[in-house]
Design an enzyme around this catalytic site. Structure first.
Site, PDB file in Angstrom:
ATOM      1  N   SER A 138       0.907  -1.352  -0.226  1.00  0.00           N
ATOM      2  CA  SER A 138      -0.043  -0.027  -0.070  1.00  0.00           C
ATOM      3  C   SER A 138       1.046   1.248   0.016  1.00  0.00           C
ATOM      4  O   SER A 138       1.874   1.183  -0.744  1.00  0.00           O
ATOM      5  CB  SER A 138      -1.018  -0.279   1.272  1.00  0.00           C
ATOM      6  OG  SER A 138      -2.011   0.700   1.036  1.00  0.00           O
ATOM      7  N   ASP A 142      -8.650  -5.659  -5.665  1.00  0.00           N
ATOM      8  CA  ASP A 142      -8.265  -4.450  -4.921  1.00  0.00           C
ATOM      9  C   ASP A 142      -8.593  -3.158  -5.492  1.00  0.00           C
ATOM     10  O   ASP A 142      -8.171  -2.836  -6.552  1.00  0.00           O
ATOM     11  CB  ASP A 142      -6.821  -4.731  -4.384  1.00  0.00           C
ATOM     12  CG  ASP A 142      -6.336  -3.525  -3.654  1.00  0.00           C
ATOM     13  OD1 ASP A 142      -7.309  -2.588  -3.148  1.00  0.00           O
ATOM     14  OD2 ASP A 142      -5.361  -3.369  -3.318  1.00  0.00           O
ATOM     15  N   HIS A 200      -6.084  -6.489  -1.540  1.00  0.00           N
ATOM     16  CA  HIS A 200      -4.816  -5.720  -1.303  1.00  0.00           C
ATOM     17  C   HIS A 200      -3.621  -6.416  -0.437  1.00  0.00           C
ATOM     18  O   HIS A 200      -4.055  -7.154   0.488  1.00  0.00           O
ATOM     19  CB  HIS A 200      -5.532  -4.785  -0.122  1.00  0.00           C
ATOM     20  CG  HIS A 200      -4.974  -3.510  -0.028  1.00  0.00           C
ATOM     21  ND1 HIS A 200      -4.678  -2.630  -1.231  1.00  0.00           N
ATOM     22  CD2 HIS A 200      -4.554  -2.730   0.951  1.00  0.00           C
ATOM     23  CE1 HIS A 200      -3.788  -1.456  -0.843  1.00  0.00           C
ATOM     24  NE2 HIS A 200      -3.931  -1.643   0.588  1.00  0.00           N
TER      25      HIS A 200
END
Ligand SMILES: *[C@@H]1O[C@H](CO)[C@@H](O)[C@H](O)[C@H]1NC(C)=O
Ligand SMILES: *[C@@H]1O[C@H](CO)[C@@H](O)[C@H](O)[C@H]1NC(C)=O
Ligand SMILES: *[C@@H]1O[C@H](CO)[C@@H](O)[C@H](O)[C@H]1NC(C)=O
Ligand SMILES: *[C@@H]1O[C@H](CO)[C@@H](O)[C@H](O)[C@H]1NC(C)=O
Length: 450
Positions: A182, A382, A407
């Site tokens: 991320s 995601d 994710h």
């Protein structure tokens, strides 16, 4: 990206496409119930602090300040400096580093394969790495203090700390590989681009680095969430879509808010149509992000394939044509799965993962077309994958794309139930990393001949 503030921030950038199921303009607090720090995992690493420079780019007296930066270290598998064994570094995200370390099983599981040292560095202004004497209220007090919260400073922190650590370990030739998921994945990629002499490669998982500078369609985030749910069932998609209007209509009636409160078992606190919609939107967004193939406890405890579970709840014929009953059952998958809440607290503003400062960073960096040795992993389920690198840029800037992936699923601890595609993804990542390392050792041996 496990963070409500990110969603708020993103909502500001994101216009709403007409067919999207996510129509609320912003999201309220995440109602994440607890931090899942398992005590049994405490032995995974040792906690250390490093005296870090507040400002890496300025020589004003005010910039001479330092702060204590936390990092976690695991030496269990390290082959040591004599072997030039590698150092795997996690470039910390916007939150408590322990939480990210505990959700990055990939590093712990690959350390023995490479005899690697593991280091997880906390991002400044988060967790225990708060400048200004550790006082959060001071650090976050105004734009002058928050001026030191930037990804550029954070990258410089990581470089400084890693070099100092290598010096202390007398391991100048141990190659460093950076990892991140991320925002941490963006930092890992940027770190490799900006400090190629410090890190020989980066694994950037679910790093939406193309979400900046207008490269990605502003609709992509919500479009992917919508597609995730629609691919389960058309009815599921339709129920969610029409629910926004039904909530508005009900809220506008006399006594309507009380009807909504009862239908969704909201605790006796503030409620409005927008809040309720945001609360539901959060559930759909995070469920799409964490649509992992096995039960997880990343943001909230969730069953395997939670999007499928949500749609199953919505499609359940027992709830007939009652939209609220259907939505309530779906929201329960996200907010209630562990079964320990008695009513939902919409006004809960808590930020248990300590992710609150995120909106302050303006990260405006375009993916540079130079550079090498970066793996970009993305799962197409995601919503953040819309801003991810989905195609190889060069032979050594490699995109690994998993159609069913969520994710940064690749970085999570493996389980016996992991599907074959996920095992393949991890195998490929290990293979690429070992190629970087052999190349490095080859070059190192070569250079010692000069
Ligand atoms: C910002 O906060 C710091 C720390 O509390 C304080 O020293 C400083 O004077 C403040 N600056 C402004 C412009 O308010
Ligand atoms: C390196 O050693 C010095 C001296 O003991 C110490 O102050 C510093 O924190 C160490 N660096 C790291 C990254 O731990
Ligand atoms: C982004 O693209 C849109 C549509 O092409 C354009 O109207 C807008 O000005 C652009 N924004 C920036 C910051 O370049
Ligand atoms: C279910 O309710 C919606 C609106 O609440 C309505 O448009 C739809 O026709 C209803 N379907 C059935 C099968 O009753």
């Amino acid at each position: 990206m496990a963070i409500w503030v990110v969603v708020v921030w993103f909502a500001a950038l994101t216009q709403l496409s007409s067919s999207s199921i996510i129509t609320s303009p912003g999201f309220p607090s995440p109602a994440i119930k607890s931090v899942h720090h398992s005590k049994s995992k405490g032995k995974l690493y040792e906690e250390k602090f490093y005296t870090q420079i507040l400002d890496h780019f300025n020589y004003n007296p005010a910039s001479y300040h330092t702060f204590q930066q936390r990092y976690l270290i695991n030496q269990k598998h390290w082959g040591g400096p004599a072997n030039n064994s590698p150092i795997f570094v996690y470039t910390g995200n916007e939150g408590d580093i322990e939480w990210f370390a505990q959700n990055t099983g990939f590093m712990f599981e690959t350390a023995p394969l490479f005899n690697a040292l593991l280091v997880f560095i906390e991002h400044r202004f988060y967790g225990k790495s708060i400048p200004f004497g550790g006082k959060k209220t001071v650090a976050y007090s105004n734009s002058s203090t928050l001026g030191w919260l930037s990804s550029t400073q954070a990258l410089a922190d990581y470089a400084t700390l890693v070099l100092d650590l290598k010096h202390n370990l007398s391991a100048p030739d141990s190659p460093v590989i950076v990892f991140g998921g991320s925002y941490g994945g963006m930092l890992a990629a940027w770190f490799r681009l900006k400090y190629p002499h410090v890190a020989i490669g980066a694994l950037a998982s679910s790093a939406p680095i193309l979400n900046f500078d207008n490269i990605t369609s502003p609709f992509s985030f919500n479009d992917i969430i919508t597609k995730d749910f629609r691919s389960e069932s058309e009815n599921c998609y339709k129920v969610i879509r029409r629910s926004w209007q039904e909530i508005d209509d009900t809220a506008a009636k006399p006594g309507g808010l009380e009807i909504l409160r009862k239908a969704f078992r909201i605790c006796k606190n503030y409620i409005s149509a927008g809040y309720l919609q945001g609360w539901l939107g959060t559930a759909f967004t995070y469920t799409a992000m964490t649509d992992y193939p096995t039960p997880t406890n990343f943001l909230n405890p969730l069953p395997a394939y939670p999007v499928k579970q949500m749609c199953k709840a919505i499609d359940d014929p027992k709830t007939g044509n009652n939209t609220f009953k259907k939505l309530y059952a779906a929201a329960n998958i996200y907010y209630y799965y562990s079964g320990d809440a008695t009513c939902f607290d919409l006004a809960d503003d808590s930020d248990p993962h300590g992710l609150g400062g995120w909106t302050w960073q303006h990260i405006h960096r375009v993916l540079k077309r130079f550079g090498s040795n970066i793996i970009f992993f993305n799962g197409l389920r995601d919503p953040w994958s819309g801003g991810g690198v989905l195609k190889d840029i060069s032979k050594t800037l490699v995109a690994i794309v998993a159609k069913k992936g969520a994710h940064h699923v690749d970085l999570r601890f493996s389980t016996n139930e992991d599907p074959k595609w996920l095992k393949e993804v991890r195998k490929r990542e290990v293979h690429i990393i070992s190629k970087w390392l052999s190349q490095y050792y080859h070059d190192l041996a070569d250079s010692s001949n000069y």
